[in-house]
Design a protein around this motif. Structure first.
Motif, PDB file in Angstrom:
ATOM      1  N   UNK A  65       0.821  -1.210   0.000  1.00 33.59           N
ATOM      2  CA  UNK A  65       0.000   0.000   0.000  1.00 33.59           C
ATOM      3  C   UNK A  65       0.861   1.269   0.000  1.00 33.59           C
ATOM      4  N   UNK A  66       2.149   1.117  -0.316  1.00 34.64           N
ATOM      5  CA  UNK A  66       3.028   2.278  -0.445  1.00 34.64           C
ATOM      6  C   UNK A  66       3.393   2.943   0.870  1.00 34.64           C
ATOM      7  N   UNK A  67       3.413   2.165   1.942  1.00 33.74           N
ATOM      8  CA  UNK A  67       3.731   2.725   3.248  1.00 33.74           C
ATOM      9  C   UNK A  67       4.888   1.969   3.882  1.00 33.74           C
ATOM     10  N   UNK A  68       5.491   2.597   4.879  1.00 37.38           N
ATOM     11  CA  UNK A  68       6.605   2.005   5.608  1.00 37.38           C
ATOM     12  C   UNK A  68       6.237   1.905   7.084  1.00 37.38           C
ATOM     13  N   UNK A  69       6.865   0.976   7.823  1.00 36.85           N
ATOM     14  CA  UNK A  69       6.514   0.780   9.231  1.00 36.85           C
ATOM     15  C   UNK A  69       7.130   1.846  10.148  1.00 36.85           C
ATOM     16  N   UNK A  70       6.719   3.065   9.932  1.00 32.59           N
ATOM     17  CA  UNK A  70       7.203   4.203  10.723  1.00 32.59           C
ATOM     18  C   UNK A  70       6.037   5.161  10.949  1.00 32.59           C
ATOM     19  N   UNK A  71       5.925   5.672  12.167  1.00 35.46           N
ATOM     20  CA  UNK A  71       4.940   6.697  12.516  1.00 35.46           C
ATOM     21  C   UNK A  71       5.658   7.838  13.212  1.00 35.46           C
ATOM     22  N   UNK A  72       4.998   8.953  13.304  1.00 36.77           N
ATOM     23  CA  UNK A  72       5.484  10.055  14.148  1.00 36.77           C
ATOM     24  C   UNK A  72       4.403  10.343  15.177  1.00 36.77           C
ATOM     25  N   UNK A  73       4.838  10.537  16.405  1.00 30.43           N
ATOM     26  CA  UNK A  73       3.972  11.034  17.465  1.00 30.43           C
ATOM     27  C   UNK A  73       4.575  12.370  17.875  1.00 30.43           C
ATOM     28  N   UNK A  74       3.779  13.412  17.880  1.00 30.35           N
ATOM     29  CA  UNK A  74       4.277  14.731  18.270  1.00 30.35           C
ATOM     30  C   UNK A  74       3.490  15.243  19.467  1.00 30.35           C
ATOM     31  N   UNK A  75       4.207  15.728  20.454  1.00 29.00           N
ATOM     32  CA  UNK A  75       3.583  16.296  21.647  1.00 29.00           C
ATOM     33  C   UNK A  75       3.016  17.683  21.385  1.00 29.00           C
ATOM     34  N   UNK A  76       3.514  18.363  20.335  1.00 29.06           N
ATOM     35  CA  UNK A  76       3.092  19.736  20.128  1.00 29.06           C
ATOM     36  C   UNK A  76       2.818  20.113  18.687  1.00 29.06           C
ATOM     37  N   UNK A  77       1.549  20.253  18.347  1.00 35.22           N
ATOM     38  CA  UNK A  77       1.185  20.784  17.026  1.00 35.22           C
ATOM     39  C   UNK A  77       1.428  22.287  17.054  1.00 35.22           C
ATOM     40  N   UNK A  78       2.132  22.775  16.048  1.00 39.26           N
ATOM     41  CA  UNK A  78       2.396  24.205  15.899  1.00 39.26           C
ATOM     42  C   UNK A  78       1.349  24.828  14.987  1.00 39.26           C
ATOM     43  N   UNK A  79       1.060  24.130  13.892  1.00 36.39           N
ATOM     44  CA  UNK A  79       0.088  24.624  12.911  1.00 36.39           C
ATOM     45  C   UNK A  79      -0.377  23.451  12.064  1.00 36.39           C
ATOM     46  N   UNK A  80      -1.673  23.388  11.795  1.00 36.82           N
ATOM     47  CA  UNK A  80      -2.229  22.365  10.915  1.00 36.82           C
ATOM     48  C   UNK A  80      -3.034  23.064   9.827  1.00 36.82           C
TER      49      UNK A  80
END
Length: 132
Positions: A65-80
Motif C-alpha cells: 500500500x506504499x507505506x513504511x513501518x514508521x509513525x510520528x507522534x508529536x507532543x506539540x502541534x504548531x500549525x495544521x
C-alpha cells in the motif's frame, strides 16, 4: 512493566536523539507553501520517530500500500493547514509514505514538518494503539 508505565516510557522516556528542521515556525510555513503548494501540512515540535516492530506479513502489507513501518507522534502541534488539530495538541500520524529529506515526513494525506529536535524509538505495533 505495567501498561501505564510502558506508555509513559514510550512518550517521555529517553530515545535516540534525532534532528528535524532547524527553522522558525514562519520559515517552515513559507518553505512548505513554496515546495508543496497543494499539500495539506502540519508543523510539529517535540516529536518521536517510531520505528514499528512488525511481522514480515505486516511489512509486506504496508509495502503493497506504499507505506513504511514508521509513525510520528508529536507532543506539540504548531500549525495544521487542515485545522484538524489546535496549537498545542498532540498528533499521531498514519504510516510513512514518503520521506522528502530530513524533517519532511509524508503520509498519504499530510506532510508533517518535524521541527527542532526529536527522538527515535522502536515500538511494538500493539503499543501504538495505546497512545491514540
Amino acid at each position: 512493566m505495567d501498561e501505564l508505565s510502558a506508555v509513559t516510557d514510550l512518550l517521555y522516556g529517553p530515545g535516540t536523539p534525532m534532528s528535524g528542521l532547524s527553522l522558525t515556525d514562519d520559515e517552515a510555513m513559507a518553505m512548505v507553501r513554496q515546495r508543496f503548494p497543494f499539500t495539506e501540512f502540519c508543523l510539529v515540535r517535540d516529536w518521536l520517530w517510531l520505528d514499528l516492530v512488525v511481522t514480515p506479513a505486516e511489512r509486506e502489507q504496508l509495502s503493497r500500500t506504499g507505506r513504511q513501518p514508521v509513525l510520528v507522534y508529536a507532543h506539540g502541534v504548531v500549525y495544521d493547514s487542515a485545522r484538524r488539530w489546535d496549537v498545542g495538541d498532540f498528533v499521531r500520524t498514519s504510516p510513512l509514505h514518503v520521506l522528502h529529506g530530513e524533517g519532511l515526513f509524508q503520509t498519504w494525506s499530510t506532510l508533517y514538518v518535524l521541527l527542532g529536535e526529536g527522538q527515535r524509538k522502536r515500538v511494538a505495533l500493539e503499543m501504538v494503539g495505546r497512545i491514540s
